[in-house]
Design an enzyme around this catalytic site. Structure first.
Site, PDB file in Angstrom:
ATOM      1  N   CYS A 204      27.487  34.638  38.727  1.00  0.00           N
ATOM      2  CA  CYS A 204      28.566  33.644  38.823  1.00  0.00           C
ATOM      3  C   CYS A 204      29.837  34.217  39.443  1.00  0.00           C
ATOM      4  CB  CYS A 204      28.874  33.078  37.447  1.00  0.00           C
ATOM      5  SG  CYS A 204      27.450  32.277  36.692  1.00  0.00           S
ATOM      6  N   CYS A 229      35.824  29.657  31.649  1.00  0.00           N
ATOM      7  CA  CYS A 229      34.604  29.880  30.883  1.00  0.00           C
ATOM      8  C   CYS A 229      34.671  29.290  29.483  1.00  0.00           C
ATOM      9  CB  CYS A 229      34.321  31.369  30.778  1.00  0.00           C
ATOM     10  SG  CYS A 229      35.604  32.266  29.914  1.00  0.00           S
TER      11      CYS A 229
END
Ligand code: SF4
Length: 249
Positions: A204, A229
């Site tokens: 990611c 996140c």
């Protein structure tokens, strides 16, 4: 060695002194304070300030199981430099097995819901355990990192996790962070030398081009306003007055 004993330029010494004041004020106010070390460049500065000047703050990091090999190397180098151990939290093994079974090993690429589910399982769950029982957690976010972080305050009430959130590096520039790292010869993730300003899980995170937003290499397939996140939601309440310094410097 104290973070302030070396021959730092005046501007860096003042930045470091102010950050240390904020950290000490947090300990005095909230007693049980922990630092969530993300192992990025800001983390190297904060680790130096905390282990050098405010060692009562516990430092932890989260191993999601999907980190770059360079990040694991960095953990070792940091621990060797200071002769101390980072506390490392891991995702719950049964939760990982279940999530991967239902979504696939790289299922976080299939949509925002899946990506947030993976972050919840691999990051937020361990984070929640790590900060449990603490009065405040410290983060290395800076205003210059993204539009959402530009709105942050040095101290906020983090209603998501039920404790205060202290950001002593908010007003450091990226240049100042790197000047401090170089002057103090601190360890840092070698991926920073390959165009990675912000480093998270390997699948990611990617390098960015010069001039691109620092966070644009994280979850680049998503809209810019969703790229967090879950550890820095914008549901927090400014509480800067609590530490007696709302100047933002
Ligand atoms: Fe999963 Fe990617 Fe989030 Fe890491 S950054 S926890 S791999 S979705």
């Amino acid at each position: 060695m104290s973070p302030l004993e070396s021959e730092l330029p005046k501007v860096l010494r003042e930045r470091a002194e102010q950050s240390i004041r904020r950290l000490r004020a947090a300990v005095s106010e909230y007693k049980n304070v922990c630092y969530a070390n993300s192992l990025g460049s800001e983390s190297m500065v904060l680790t130096d300030l905390i282990w050098g000047a405010v060692p009562e703050i516990e430092i932890f990091t989260i191993d999601t199981g999907r980190l770059y090999p360079e990040t694991y190397d960095l953990i070792e180098r940091v621990q060797r430099r200071y002769g101390k151990a980072l506390r490392i939290y891991y995702p719950d093994a049964a939760e990982v097995e279940q999530w991967v079974g239902e979504n696939g090993i790289n299922g976080f690429r299939d949509g925002l819901e899946q990506r947030r589910g993976c972050c919840a399982m691999r990051k937020v769950g361990p984070f929640r355990r790590a900060v449990s029982g603490h009065g405040a957690w410290v983060t290395g976010i800076r205003r210059g990192q993204s539009a959402s972080r530009a709105l942050a305050s040095p101290v906020e009430w983090d209603s998501e996790y039920g404790l205060h959130k202290v950001s002593p590096l908010l007003d450091w520039s990226e240049t100042e962070i790197w000047d401090y790292i170089r002057k103090k010869r601190l360890p840092y993730n070698s991926l920073h030398d390959s165009g990675f300003p912000s480093i998270g899980c390997a699948p990611c995170t990617r390098a960015v081009l010069p001039g691109e937003d620092e966070r644009s290499g994280r979850w680049w397939w998503e809209r810019a306003d969703s790229r967090e996140c879950g550890l820095h939601p914008r549901r927090i309440i400014p509480a800067a007055a609590v530490l007696g310094d709302s100047s933002g410097r």
